[in-house]
Motif scaffolding. Structure first.
Motif, PDB file in Angstrom:
ATOM      1  N   ARG A 115     -11.544   8.949  -4.161  1.00  8.20           N
ATOM      2  CA  ARG A 115     -11.401   7.707  -3.399  1.00  8.20           C
ATOM      3  C   ARG A 115     -10.072   7.682  -2.675  1.00  8.20           C
ATOM      4  N   LYS A 116      -9.682   8.849  -2.155  1.00  8.90           N
ATOM      5  CA  LYS A 116      -8.411   8.966  -1.451  1.00  8.90           C
ATOM      6  C   LYS A 116      -8.608   9.836  -0.229  1.00  8.90           C
ATOM      7  N   TYR A 140      -5.932  10.365 -13.984  1.00 10.34           N
ATOM      8  CA  TYR A 140      -6.434   9.528 -12.895  1.00 10.34           C
ATOM      9  C   TYR A 140      -7.943   9.373 -12.934  1.00 10.34           C
ATOM     10  N   ARG A 141      -8.540   9.519 -14.120  1.00  9.08           N
ATOM     11  CA  ARG A 141      -9.983   9.282 -14.257  1.00  9.08           C
ATOM     12  C   ARG A 141     -10.269   7.848 -13.843  1.00  9.08           C
ATOM     13  N   GLY A 142     -11.383   7.692 -13.125  1.00  4.63           N
ATOM     14  CA  GLY A 142     -11.576   6.434 -12.419  1.00  4.63           C
ATOM     15  C   GLY A 142     -12.033   5.266 -13.278  1.00  4.63           C
ATOM     16  N   LYS A 143     -11.727   4.086 -12.784  1.00  7.83           N
ATOM     17  CA  LYS A 143     -12.247   2.844 -13.365  1.00  7.83           C
ATOM     18  C   LYS A 143     -12.716   1.983 -12.214  1.00  7.83           C
ATOM     19  N   LYS A 144     -13.767   1.240 -12.452  1.00  9.79           N
ATOM     20  CA  LYS A 144     -14.301   0.389 -11.382  1.00  9.79           C
ATOM     21  C   LYS A 144     -13.226  -0.557 -10.854  1.00  9.79           C
ATOM     22  N   SER A 145     -12.367  -1.031 -11.781  1.00 10.68           N
ATOM     23  CA  SER A 145     -11.396  -2.055 -11.394  1.00 10.68           C
ATOM     24  C   SER A 145     -10.177  -1.470 -10.681  1.00 10.68           C
ATOM     25  N   ASN A 146      -9.988  -0.154 -10.761  1.00 10.35           N
ATOM     26  CA  ASN A 146      -8.805   0.459 -10.142  1.00 10.35           C
ATOM     27  C   ASN A 146      -9.018   0.711  -8.660  1.00 10.35           C
ATOM     28  N   LYS A 147      -7.917   0.911  -7.979  1.00 11.41           N
ATOM     29  CA  LYS A 147      -8.003   1.360  -6.598  1.00 11.41           C
ATOM     30  C   LYS A 147      -7.025   2.521  -6.414  1.00 11.41           C
ATOM     31  N   ALA A 148      -7.478   3.542  -5.663  1.00 12.94           N
ATOM     32  CA  ALA A 148      -6.615   4.709  -5.474  1.00 12.94           C
ATOM     33  C   ALA A 148      -5.469   4.378  -4.530  1.00 12.94           C
ATOM     34  N   TYR A 149      -4.448   5.220  -4.580  1.00 13.93           N
ATOM     35  CA  TYR A 149      -3.255   5.036  -3.752  1.00 13.93           C
ATOM     36  C   TYR A 149      -3.467   5.759  -2.429  1.00 13.93           C
ATOM     37  N   PHE A 150      -3.395   5.021  -1.326  1.00 18.54           N
ATOM     38  CA  PHE A 150      -3.641   5.626  -0.005  1.00 18.54           C
ATOM     39  C   PHE A 150      -2.436   6.467   0.392  1.00 18.54           C
ATOM     40  N   PHE A 151      -2.620   7.773   0.427  1.00 11.79           N
ATOM     41  CA  PHE A 151      -1.500   8.699   0.602  1.00 11.79           C
ATOM     42  C   PHE A 151      -2.027   9.872   1.404  1.00 11.79           C
ATOM     43  N   SER A 152      -1.866   9.808   2.741  1.00 10.03           N
ATOM     44  CA  SER A 152      -2.589  10.789   3.554  1.00 10.03           C
ATOM     45  C   SER A 152      -1.754  12.004   3.906  1.00 10.03           C
ATOM     46  N   VAL A 210     -18.021   6.973  16.970  1.00  6.40           N
ATOM     47  CA  VAL A 210     -16.991   7.163  15.946  1.00  6.40           C
ATOM     48  C   VAL A 210     -15.674   6.560  16.408  1.00  6.40           C
ATOM     49  N   THR A 211     -15.024   5.835  15.504  1.00  7.24           N
ATOM     50  CA  THR A 211     -13.779   5.187  15.896  1.00  7.24           C
ATOM     51  C   THR A 211     -12.613   5.544  14.995  1.00  7.24           C
ATOM     52  N   ARG A 212     -12.854   6.290  13.945  1.00  3.77           N
ATOM     53  CA  ARG A 212     -11.752   6.640  13.042  1.00  3.77           C
ATOM     54  C   ARG A 212     -12.039   7.981  12.369  1.00  3.77           C
ATOM     55  N   TRP A 213     -11.033   8.515  11.655  1.00  8.40           N
ATOM     56  CA  TRP A 213     -11.223   9.795  10.974  1.00  8.40           C
ATOM     57  C   TRP A 213     -12.107   9.604   9.741  1.00  8.40           C
ATOM     58  N   ALA A 214     -12.361  10.704   9.028  1.00  3.28           N
ATOM     59  CA  ALA A 214     -13.369  10.653   7.965  1.00  3.28           C
ATOM     60  C   ALA A 214     -12.787  10.246   6.623  1.00  3.28           C
ATOM     61  N   TYR A 215     -11.468   9.969   6.561  1.00  2.00           N
ATOM     62  CA  TYR A 215     -10.881   9.866   5.222  1.00  2.00           C
ATOM     63  C   TYR A 215     -10.193   8.534   4.927  1.00  2.00           C
ATOM     64  N   ASP A 216     -10.713   7.460   5.501  1.00  8.83           N
ATOM     65  CA  ASP A 216     -10.141   6.157   5.170  1.00  8.83           C
ATOM     66  C   ASP A 216     -10.675   5.640   3.840  1.00  8.83           C
ATOM     67  N   TYR A 217     -10.244   6.261   2.747  1.00  8.10           N
ATOM     68  CA  TYR A 217     -10.633   5.789   1.412  1.00  8.10           C
ATOM     69  C   TYR A 217      -9.485   4.991   0.823  1.00  8.10           C
ATOM     70  N   SER A 218      -9.828   3.867   0.217  1.00  6.85           N
ATOM     71  CA  SER A 218      -8.831   2.996  -0.428  1.00  6.85           C
ATOM     72  C   SER A 218      -7.707   2.610   0.528  1.00  6.85           C
ATOM     73  N   LYS A 219      -8.056   2.391   1.771  1.00  6.89           N
ATOM     74  CA  LYS A 219      -7.025   2.023   2.740  1.00  6.89           C
ATOM     75  C   LYS A 219      -6.572   0.592   2.470  1.00  6.89           C
ATOM     76  N   PRO A 220      -5.260   0.373   2.415  1.00  6.95           N
ATOM     77  CA  PRO A 220      -4.780  -0.990   2.157  1.00  6.95           C
ATOM     78  C   PRO A 220      -5.292  -1.941   3.229  1.00  6.95           C
ATOM     79  N   GLY A 221      -5.677  -3.120   2.803  1.00  2.00           N
ATOM     80  CA  GLY A 221      -6.145  -4.115   3.759  1.00  2.00           C
ATOM     81  C   GLY A 221      -7.653  -4.151   3.943  1.00  2.00           C
ATOM     82  N   ALA A 222      -8.339  -3.105   3.458  1.00  2.00           N
ATOM     83  CA  ALA A 222      -9.799  -3.089   3.598  1.00  2.00           C
ATOM     84  C   ALA A 222     -10.430  -3.716   2.352  1.00  2.00           C
TER      85      ALA A 222
END
Lengths: 583, 326
Positions: free
Chosen positions: A300-301, B113-125, A553-565
């Motif tokens: 989810r990242k 970092y095994r998942g939980k429904k209540s957790n959210k991952a850290y957005f770090f691209s 398409v409007t964004r890349w493929a990896y917007d997982y857990s993006k803050p604000g969504a």
């Protein structure tokens, strides 16, 4: 183009031009060949654990392959090794892996109705299919199939007097591989053209999922290197059948001096490995592409360092063309050349290390969901670490002197190329099965399959390094001829135990796969909550992929857990919010 | 009969599996749950499994290193081999360190970092600093390894011929080896595959003056601390002459001559003392060459100058062997 074509059984399942169906054809053929190749390895592992003894598994073999007491004949042991290598390298991990996922994913993930040429795509599969039939038929010729190793070095592969398999069996092998190359070139050209020309609106190259990047680079590697294999094979056909001397010189075989002079087997090795090394990455890169996608979705990242990942793929692909000589350090080529190839080879460790670090960084602070696909993707990362590192030993020409062609090599490439790629393939199958068949594969059987495979595979291949460091050469029918190897029989028995156990665990996969096609629970449209375009298509297969307009398409493929969504995933078709920056 | 039984058993097993699956799916349907959804409990179990199996794998690796250490090749018995062994130790140490750092990190992250429904991952691209760092560090380490490796390779492969270098030919064919000593002149007589006939199994050109004092042998004797240059030819297919104890390997290719020079540093007798009575130096074939590839050997014996001289004197000259004994 979105209208539904009338389809009958033949056009839907046999001579289909739908990329999704062609992908399934590649997959099923690849799986069938994987079973054949795996059974072969089970058989020769039994021989290595109990040299010369008979076994119940040998009932699968033609009777002429066995001696009077039911043991395996030495030249047929080599036949099994050769065919196992050929099948796994070309049929399973090239066609089975690339053929399946390039066909399936490229149009779906770039937002295209189908491949650029459905007809060429269909031809590509049928060339592959005929190649398969020819290769399998070679198992049944009287003198046996090709037996000179999957690398078919002449003169061994050129002279039936040298080994029986180099007769009709080798001829069929060469015909088969020629057809195979034609098929893979047709496919490869199609993949490249499709990716470059048929991306939907907004799908820029910087927004492509890494799977598509990996498949694109793989296709380019294939198109550049497979023709060299073809010419290499053609010259061998000439030497075998028309009396030329490209590879043959100064040979006495069966008491007879041949007329050939001036040829060089080393020429063959150069041509062969000019394909052969890129081939390693043709196998590995699609798996790494799949793994990048599966790890991002299930952590989810976003995949960490997208641009570095693409850069690393490109660099690995480029380097793969200038390292082939590391297979030939011991051929007697000029030591200076060996130095050059050592240099280029060890450089590959840099982009490879970057990939590993980026995978680890993707997992870091993720919210990891362990689907069976995710387990296998992690298996790939683990195997890539374990097997990649020993490459630093083998790529160093000075160290290669004593481990070249030993079991150390067998352990190395089975882990880094075999396991990484086959785990990637399993990850792909588990991940995209719902898209392929509209049903889910059973989760618990998937878990069982993974753990059984993961444990057994390391049990098989890790001990092989020790055999190699003890000096044991590969492709030995038995190591009982040398007292110095007497102590190794325990290791060999352990390896065989794990090999057979590992084979049994594959039954769970096969069962799960076929059971789920018909009886699996129904899949929802986006079961893994992914961002990529394939999950915006309807669950039911339709020719043309999207019922209405093509997605934008409007964004890349990896917007997982993006803050604000609101959710932890955002489809690629979701427009950017006001003020939102693209990653 | 056994075949039929096996088929029956397999069919029954598959049928059982089908039934088990159906039952589990029906059960979850009753409970109104999706059997294939990954739950928090699954994540927990799989995360812990990765920790256990992952570290189990690392323990298995250590166990192998300890248990099988005595099976590995003894330290090299040649000058350049000792340098290769040193490079091997450094490289092996390095990759083991990386392996024992990266693998635990992987398995620990999976658990942590095994998942939980209540957790959210850290957005770090991405993070350019980190990425530069882990590109530069491997580059530096590999540069050092490459330089060290190339130096060792250069020393091993570019042997200079000296007065005292003995030249010996090793000739491979399906499925045996023959050696040819160059005799007093230390020059091998020319050879041509067209001349292979009768007892002249190596095709030596007896009109060449250098050939007269050549000697053929079925085992190779070497003098301790004396450099030797092996020249390889093959009669039929590619073979590879592999002398694991000396860290020597070279392909034997029909149509060309290849070579490898080295200096043995331990006699067979010394090795027997440290490695056991049945120790022998052996040359094996290490390139697939046909049905009996697995049994193609040539014994090497390293001894003192006196023993060697005695042995060599007992060997017949080619001239005597081929021309006079007709």
């Amino acid at each position: 183009m979105s209208e539904h074509h009338k389809e009958n059984f033949i056009t839907k399942y046999v001579f289909t031009q739908d990329h999704k169906m062609i992908a399934k054809q590649f997959l099923i053929t690849g799986m069938f060949m994987a079973v054949v190749g795996m059974l072969m390895s089970a058989i020769f592992r039994v021989q290595l654990a109990n040299p010369g003894e008979s076994s119940i598994l040998y009932n699968l073999l033609p009777g002429a392959w066995l001696n009077d007491s039911g043991g395996l004949n030495p030249d047929k042991y080599l036949a099994l090794v050769t065919m196992h290598g050929t099948i796994l390298v070309f049929w399973v991990l090239t066609a089975g892996l690339s053929g399946t996922f390039a066909n399936f994913l490229i149009p779906l993930q770039i937002g295209a109705r189908d491949m650029a040429s459905g007809f060429l795509n269909m031809l590509s599969y049928w060339f592959f299919f005929i190649a398969t039939v020819v290769l399998l038929s070679s198992l049944f010729v009287e003198t046996g199939p090709a037996s000179g190793g999957w690398t078919i070095y002449p003169p061994l592969s050129a002279l039936p007097q040298a080994i029986p398999g180099s007769g009709t069996g080798m001829t069929l092998w060469l015909i088969s591989i020629t057809l195979f190359v034609v098929g893979s070139l047709l496919g490869g050209l199609n993949y490249i053209v499709t990716i470059l020309n048929l991306r939907t609106i907004g799908m820029t190259m910087q927004r492509l999922p890494l799977t598509v990047w990996a498949l694109l680079i793989t296709a380019i590697l294939g198109v550049l290197s497979f023709p060299v294999l073809l010419s290499c094979g053609l010259l061998l056909i000439f030497d075998r059948s028309f009396g030329t001397s490209f590879y043959l010189s100064d040979i006495i075989i069966g008491g007879e001096a041949l007329h050939n002079e001036g040829g060089s087997p080393i020429l063959f090795e150069h041509l062969f490995w000019f394909l052969g090394h890129p081939e390693v990455y043709i196998i590995l890169l699609p798996a790494l592409g799949i793994v990048s996608e599966v790890i991002a979705v299930n952590s989810r990242k976003p995949i960490f360092g997208y641009k570095a990942m693409v850069g690393a793929l490109l660099l690995i692909a480029f380097l793969s063309f200038i390292v082939w000589g590391h297979h030939m350090f011991m051929t007697g080529m000029n030591p200076f050349l060996g130095s050059v190839f050592t240099f280029t080879t060890l450089l590959i460790a840099i982009p490879s290390a970057v990939k590993v670090f980026n995978y680890l960084a993707t997992l870091w602070r993720g919210n990891i969901r362990f689907t069976p696909a995710m387990l296998f993707a992690i298996g790939t990362v683990s195997a890539f670490i374990t097997g990649g590192l020993t490459g630093i030993i083998l790529g160093d020409s000075a160290l290669d002197i004593n481990v070249h062609d030993t079991y150390f090599v067998v352990g190395h490439f089975h882990i880094v190329m075999g396991l990484s790629a086959i785990y990637g393939m399993f990850a792909g199958v588990y991940h995209w099965f719902p898209k392929m068949y509209g049903r889910m594969m059973n989760k618990n059987l998937g878990y069982l399959h993974f753990w059984g495979t993961f444990i057994c595979a390391y049990g098989v291949f890790f001990p092989m390094h020790f055999l190699g460091l003890a000096g044991l050469p590969r492709r030995y029918y038995s190591n009982s001829a040398f007292p110095m190897f007497d102590g190794l029989s325990d290791i060999n028995e352990l390896i065989t135990f794990f090999a057979l156990a590992g084979a049994i665990f594959q039954v769970f996969f096969l069962f799960n796969f076929f059971y789920s096609i018909f009886k699996g629970t129904k899949a929802t449209q986006n079961p893994w909550k992914s961002n990529t375009l394939e999950w915006t298509t309807p669950v039911e297969r339709i020719h043309g992929n999207w019922p209405g307009e093509l997605p934008v398409v409007t964004r890349w493929a990896y917007d997982y857990s993006k803050p604000g969504a609101d959710e932890d995933f955002i489809l690629q078709t979701e427009p950017l919010k006001e003020g939102e920056i693209e990653h | 009969m056994t075949n039929i039984l096996i088929v029956v058993v397999v069919i029954l097993l598959v049928a059982t599996l089908v039934q088990i699956l159906r039952v589990s799916e029906l059960l979850s349907e009753i409970k109104n749950k999706d059997v294939n959804e990954v739950t928090d409990k699954d994540n927990n179990t799989q995360g812990i499994l990765f920790l256990i199996v992952g570290f189990g794998f690392l323990i298995f690796v250590v166990w192998q290193m300890v248990t099988w250490n005595h099976l590995l090749l003894p330290p090299a018995s040649s000058v350049h081999g000792t340098q290769i062994d040193f490079l091997m130790k450094i490289s092996m140490g390095l990759i083991l360190v990386v392996f024992f750092v990266l693998s635990p990190i992987l398995f620990y992250f999976l658990y942590k970092y095994r998942g939980k429904k209540s957790n959210k991952a850290y957005f770090f691209s991405h993070n350019n600093k980190l990425e530069v760092l882990w590109t530069v560090i491997p580059t530096i380490i590999l540069t050092a390894l490459i330089i060290f490796g190339l130096k060792t390779w250069d020393k091993a492969m570019n042997v200079e011929l000296t007065e005292s270098t003995t030249i010996i030919e090793v000739y491979g064919q399906q499925f045996n080896w023959t050696a040819r000593y160059s005799g007093l002149d230390n020059n091998l007589g020319k050879a041509n595959f067209k001349l292979v006939k009768g007892r002249n199994t190596l095709g030596v050109d007896m009109l060449d003056a250098n050939a007269a004092d050549d000697k053929m042998a079925r085992e190779v004797h070497l003098v301790i601390d004396q450099p030797v240059l092996l020249k390889f030819r093959s009669q039929d297919v590619i073979h590879s002459a592999f002398l694991p104890h000396f860290r020597v390997q070279m392909n034997c290719v029909p149509g060309m001559t290849t070579q490898f020079g080295f200096t043995p540093t331990k006699t067979t007798a010394q090795m027997k003392e440290s490695e056991g009575e049945d120790f022998e130096y052996i040359l094996l074939c290490n390139k697939i060459c046909g049905a009996s590839h697995y049994n193609m050997q040539l014994k090497f014996i390293v001894e003192t100058q006196e023993e060697y001289d005695l042995w060599l004197a007992s060997q017949e000259n080619l001239e005597t062997k081929l021309l006079t004994q007709k």
